[in-house]
Design a protein around this motif. Structure first.
Motif, PDB file in Angstrom:
ATOM      1  N   ARG A   1       0.837  -1.206   0.000  1.00  0.00           N
ATOM      2  CA  ARG A   1       0.000   0.000   0.000  1.00  0.00           C
ATOM      3  C   ARG A   1       0.869   1.252   0.000  1.00  0.00           C
ATOM      4  O   ARG A   1       0.581   2.230  -0.692  1.00  0.00           O
ATOM      5  CB  ARG A   1      -0.942   0.004   1.206  1.00  0.00           C
ATOM      6  CG  ARG A   1      -2.051  -1.022   1.145  1.00  0.00           C
ATOM      7  CD  ARG A   1      -3.154  -0.701   2.158  1.00  0.00           C
ATOM      8  NE  ARG A   1      -2.653  -0.570   3.520  1.00  0.00           N
ATOM      9  CZ  ARG A   1      -2.540  -1.575   4.372  1.00  0.00           C
ATOM     10  NH1 ARG A   1      -2.878  -2.809   3.992  1.00  0.00           N
ATOM     11  NH2 ARG A   1      -2.088  -1.379   5.598  1.00  0.00           N
ATOM     12  N   LYS A   2       1.927   1.206   0.773  1.00  0.00           N
ATOM     13  CA  LYS A   2       2.847   2.342   0.820  1.00  0.00           C
ATOM     14  C   LYS A   2       3.517   2.553  -0.533  1.00  0.00           C
ATOM     15  O   LYS A   2       3.659   3.696  -1.007  1.00  0.00           O
ATOM     16  CB  LYS A   2       3.902   2.100   1.905  1.00  0.00           C
ATOM     17  CG  LYS A   2       4.854   3.267   2.108  1.00  0.00           C
ATOM     18  CD  LYS A   2       5.808   2.970   3.256  1.00  0.00           C
ATOM     19  CE  LYS A   2       6.762   4.153   3.473  1.00  0.00           C
ATOM     20  NZ  LYS A   2       7.693   3.895   4.613  1.00  0.00           N
ATOM     21  N   ARG A   3       3.898   1.458  -1.171  1.00  0.00           N
ATOM     22  CA  ARG A   3       4.535   1.558  -2.494  1.00  0.00           C
ATOM     23  C   ARG A   3       3.559   2.089  -3.534  1.00  0.00           C
ATOM     24  O   ARG A   3       3.928   2.909  -4.384  1.00  0.00           O
ATOM     25  CB  ARG A   3       5.060   0.177  -2.910  1.00  0.00           C
ATOM     26  CG  ARG A   3       5.865   0.186  -4.210  1.00  0.00           C
ATOM     27  CD  ARG A   3       6.773  -1.019  -4.283  1.00  0.00           C
ATOM     28  NE  ARG A   3       6.026  -2.261  -4.375  1.00  0.00           N
ATOM     29  CZ  ARG A   3       5.708  -2.840  -5.543  1.00  0.00           C
ATOM     30  NH1 ARG A   3       6.083  -2.285  -6.688  1.00  0.00           N
ATOM     31  NH2 ARG A   3       5.050  -3.975  -5.558  1.00  0.00           N
ATOM     32  N   LEU A   4       2.302   1.659  -3.458  1.00  0.00           N
ATOM     33  CA  LEU A   4       1.288   2.150  -4.391  1.00  0.00           C
ATOM     34  C   LEU A   4       1.115   3.652  -4.244  1.00  0.00           C
ATOM     35  O   LEU A   4       1.081   4.389  -5.239  1.00  0.00           O
ATOM     36  CB  LEU A   4      -0.043   1.429  -4.151  1.00  0.00           C
ATOM     37  CG  LEU A   4      -1.243   1.935  -4.964  1.00  0.00           C
ATOM     38  CD1 LEU A   4      -0.979   1.772  -6.460  1.00  0.00           C
ATOM     39  CD2 LEU A   4      -2.507   1.174  -4.556  1.00  0.00           C
ATOM     40  N   PHE A   5       1.002   4.121  -3.005  1.00  0.00           N
ATOM     41  CA  PHE A   5       0.832   5.562  -2.798  1.00  0.00           C
ATOM     42  C   PHE A   5       2.053   6.333  -3.289  1.00  0.00           C
ATOM     43  O   PHE A   5       1.920   7.423  -3.876  1.00  0.00           O
ATOM     44  CB  PHE A   5       0.578   5.870  -1.323  1.00  0.00           C
ATOM     45  CG  PHE A   5       0.373   7.336  -1.069  1.00  0.00           C
ATOM     46  CD1 PHE A   5      -0.837   7.952  -1.378  1.00  0.00           C
ATOM     47  CD2 PHE A   5       1.387   8.116  -0.547  1.00  0.00           C
ATOM     48  CE1 PHE A   5      -1.018   9.300  -1.170  1.00  0.00           C
ATOM     49  CE2 PHE A   5       1.207   9.473  -0.328  1.00  0.00           C
ATOM     50  CZ  PHE A   5       0.001  10.069  -0.643  1.00  0.00           C
ATOM     51  N   SER A   6       3.244   5.789  -3.076  1.00  0.00           N
ATOM     52  CA  SER A   6       4.460   6.463  -3.530  1.00  0.00           C
ATOM     53  C   SER A   6       4.473   6.592  -5.047  1.00  0.00           C
ATOM     54  O   SER A   6       4.872   7.633  -5.589  1.00  0.00           O
ATOM     55  CB  SER A   6       5.702   5.702  -3.062  1.00  0.00           C
ATOM     56  OG  SER A   6       5.801   5.717  -1.655  1.00  0.00           O
ATOM     57  N   MET A   7       4.041   5.552  -5.744  1.00  0.00           N
ATOM     58  CA  MET A   7       3.985   5.597  -7.205  1.00  0.00           C
ATOM     59  C   MET A   7       2.968   6.645  -7.668  1.00  0.00           C
ATOM     60  O   MET A   7       3.233   7.410  -8.603  1.00  0.00           O
ATOM     61  CB  MET A   7       3.621   4.217  -7.750  1.00  0.00           C
ATOM     62  CG  MET A   7       4.711   3.175  -7.526  1.00  0.00           C
ATOM     63  SD  MET A   7       4.182   1.487  -7.909  1.00  0.00           S
ATOM     64  CE  MET A   7       4.083   1.560  -9.697  1.00  0.00           C
ATOM     65  N   ILE A   8       1.820   6.687  -7.004  1.00  0.00           N
ATOM     66  CA  ILE A   8       0.796   7.675  -7.350  1.00  0.00           C
ATOM     67  C   ILE A   8       1.293   9.084  -7.071  1.00  0.00           C
ATOM     68  O   ILE A   8       1.086  10.014  -7.857  1.00  0.00           O
ATOM     69  CB  ILE A   8      -0.502   7.391  -6.563  1.00  0.00           C
ATOM     70  CG1 ILE A   8      -1.159   6.096  -7.065  1.00  0.00           C
ATOM     71  CG2 ILE A   8      -1.480   8.560  -6.666  1.00  0.00           C
ATOM     72  CD1 ILE A   8      -2.355   5.644  -6.234  1.00  0.00           C
ATOM     73  N   ASN A   9       1.995   9.236  -5.957  1.00  0.00           N
ATOM     74  CA  ASN A   9       2.435  10.562  -5.519  1.00  0.00           C
ATOM     75  C   ASN A   9       3.554  11.127  -6.380  1.00  0.00           C
ATOM     76  O   ASN A   9       3.872  12.320  -6.277  1.00  0.00           O
ATOM     77  CB  ASN A   9       2.885  10.497  -4.058  1.00  0.00           C
ATOM     78  CG  ASN A   9       2.763  11.823  -3.363  1.00  0.00           C
ATOM     79  OD1 ASN A   9       1.821  12.577  -3.598  1.00  0.00           O
ATOM     80  ND2 ASN A   9       3.720  12.137  -2.494  1.00  0.00           N
ATOM     81  N   GLU A  10       4.160  10.301  -7.222  1.00  0.00           N
ATOM     82  CA  GLU A  10       5.180  10.786  -8.138  1.00  0.00           C
ATOM     83  C   GLU A  10       4.577  11.656  -9.235  1.00  0.00           C
ATOM     84  O   GLU A  10       5.284  12.438  -9.876  1.00  0.00           O
ATOM     85  CB  GLU A  10       5.928   9.603  -8.768  1.00  0.00           C
ATOM     86  CG  GLU A  10       6.921   8.919  -7.840  1.00  0.00           C
ATOM     87  CD  GLU A  10       8.039   9.842  -7.418  1.00  0.00           C
ATOM     88  OE1 GLU A  10       8.638  10.490  -8.292  1.00  0.00           O
ATOM     89  OE2 GLU A  10       8.301   9.920  -6.206  1.00  0.00           O
ATOM     90  N   HIS A  11       3.283  11.526  -9.460  1.00  0.00           N
ATOM     91  CA  HIS A  11       2.606  12.297 -10.503  1.00  0.00           C
ATOM     92  C   HIS A  11       1.878  13.486  -9.889  1.00  0.00           C
ATOM     93  O   HIS A  11       1.400  13.410  -8.758  1.00  0.00           O
ATOM     94  CB  HIS A  11       1.593  11.417 -11.245  1.00  0.00           C
ATOM     95  CG  HIS A  11       2.227  10.351 -12.080  1.00  0.00           C
ATOM     96  ND1 HIS A  11       2.497  10.518 -13.413  1.00  0.00           N
ATOM     97  CD2 HIS A  11       2.674   9.111 -11.764  1.00  0.00           C
ATOM     98  CE1 HIS A  11       3.070   9.430 -13.889  1.00  0.00           C
ATOM     99  NE2 HIS A  11       3.194   8.557 -12.908  1.00  0.00           N
TER     100      HIS A  11
END
Length: 238
Positions: A116-126
């Protein structure tokens, strides 16, 4: 959505998120006139949907209860004529960001804490849809680009020629790519990449992937003054 075909991994969920986000960004930027026309206040409650295949749709909410996926903001059409157009679009962008996150984490309900943390980090890159639509980040990008590094992107140079990023890299400018890492495409909201052709609108000064506005380096050579689809449509309405 068929439960058996629902995204399962972090990468699959992020791909689904990216497609939906791209569709919404397109609705609120390049296709904004069509989107505006579809949001008729005289119609019933309407929602803006982004689909995983990079498309968007204005439609009535799902009839089933509970819905198959979280639903976007309801009744976006009712405030269309009662608000400033830019403020209305920004409000829809904020609600769309909330919806995109809710869908992503609904699909990721079975992910573990690290995923979940990795998913949010990927989303937050945009950048968020709101940042793209409201130009909140664009102002910072312009200040950096206007300080003397405009030619780093695909912009008309002083001799009237269009220069692509690949050519800039060959000339030794690739070492400062990081200073443009926050430059966003005005169509898809994607971040700057040195291996892609970009072009700037000479009216609003926003940057675009050439592929998003259907401009190739060769075609750009013959354009004296480039106007993006939004600025071209504004002139047509005047």
């Amino acid at each position: 959505m068929d439960p058996g075909s629902a995204p399962r991994t972090v990468e699959d969920i992020f791909k689904d998120y990216s497609g939906r986000r791209a569709g919404i960004v397109r609705a609120l930027t390049l296709d904004v006139d069509e989107f505006y026309a579809q949001c008729d206040p005289d119609k019933e409650n309407l929602c803006l949907y982004g689909h995983s295949n990079n498309t968007w749709e204005v439609n009535l909410p799902a009839e089933e209860v509970p819905p198959e996926l979280p639903e976007p903001a309801l009744g976006i059409n009712f405030a269309r004529d009662g608000m400033d157009r830019r403020d209305w679009l920004s409000l829809i962008a904020v609600h769309s960001d909330s919806w995109l996150l809710s869908v992503a984490f609904y699909l990721g309900a079975r992910l573990n804490r690290n995923d979940r943390k990795r998913l949010f980090s990927m989303i937050n890159e945009h950048p968020t849809v709101f940042e793209v639509v409201s130009d909140r980040r664009q102002s910072r990008e312009k200040s950096g680009i206007d300080s003397g590094s405009k030619s780093k992107l695909s912009k008309r140079s002083s001799d009237g020629q269009i220069k692509s990023n690949s050519r800039m890299a060959e000339e030794g400018f690739d070492e400062d790519d990081d200073e443009h890492s926050e430059t966003l495409c005005g169509a898809c909201g994607g971040s700057y990449s040195a291996d892609e052709f970009w072009i700037a609108c000479d009216v609003c000064e926003r940057w675009f992937h050439g592929k998003c506005v259907k401009i190739t380096p060769a075609k750009a050579e013959s354009i004296k003054q480039y106007k993006c689809p939004r600025c071209s449509s504004k002139k047509a309405r005047q």
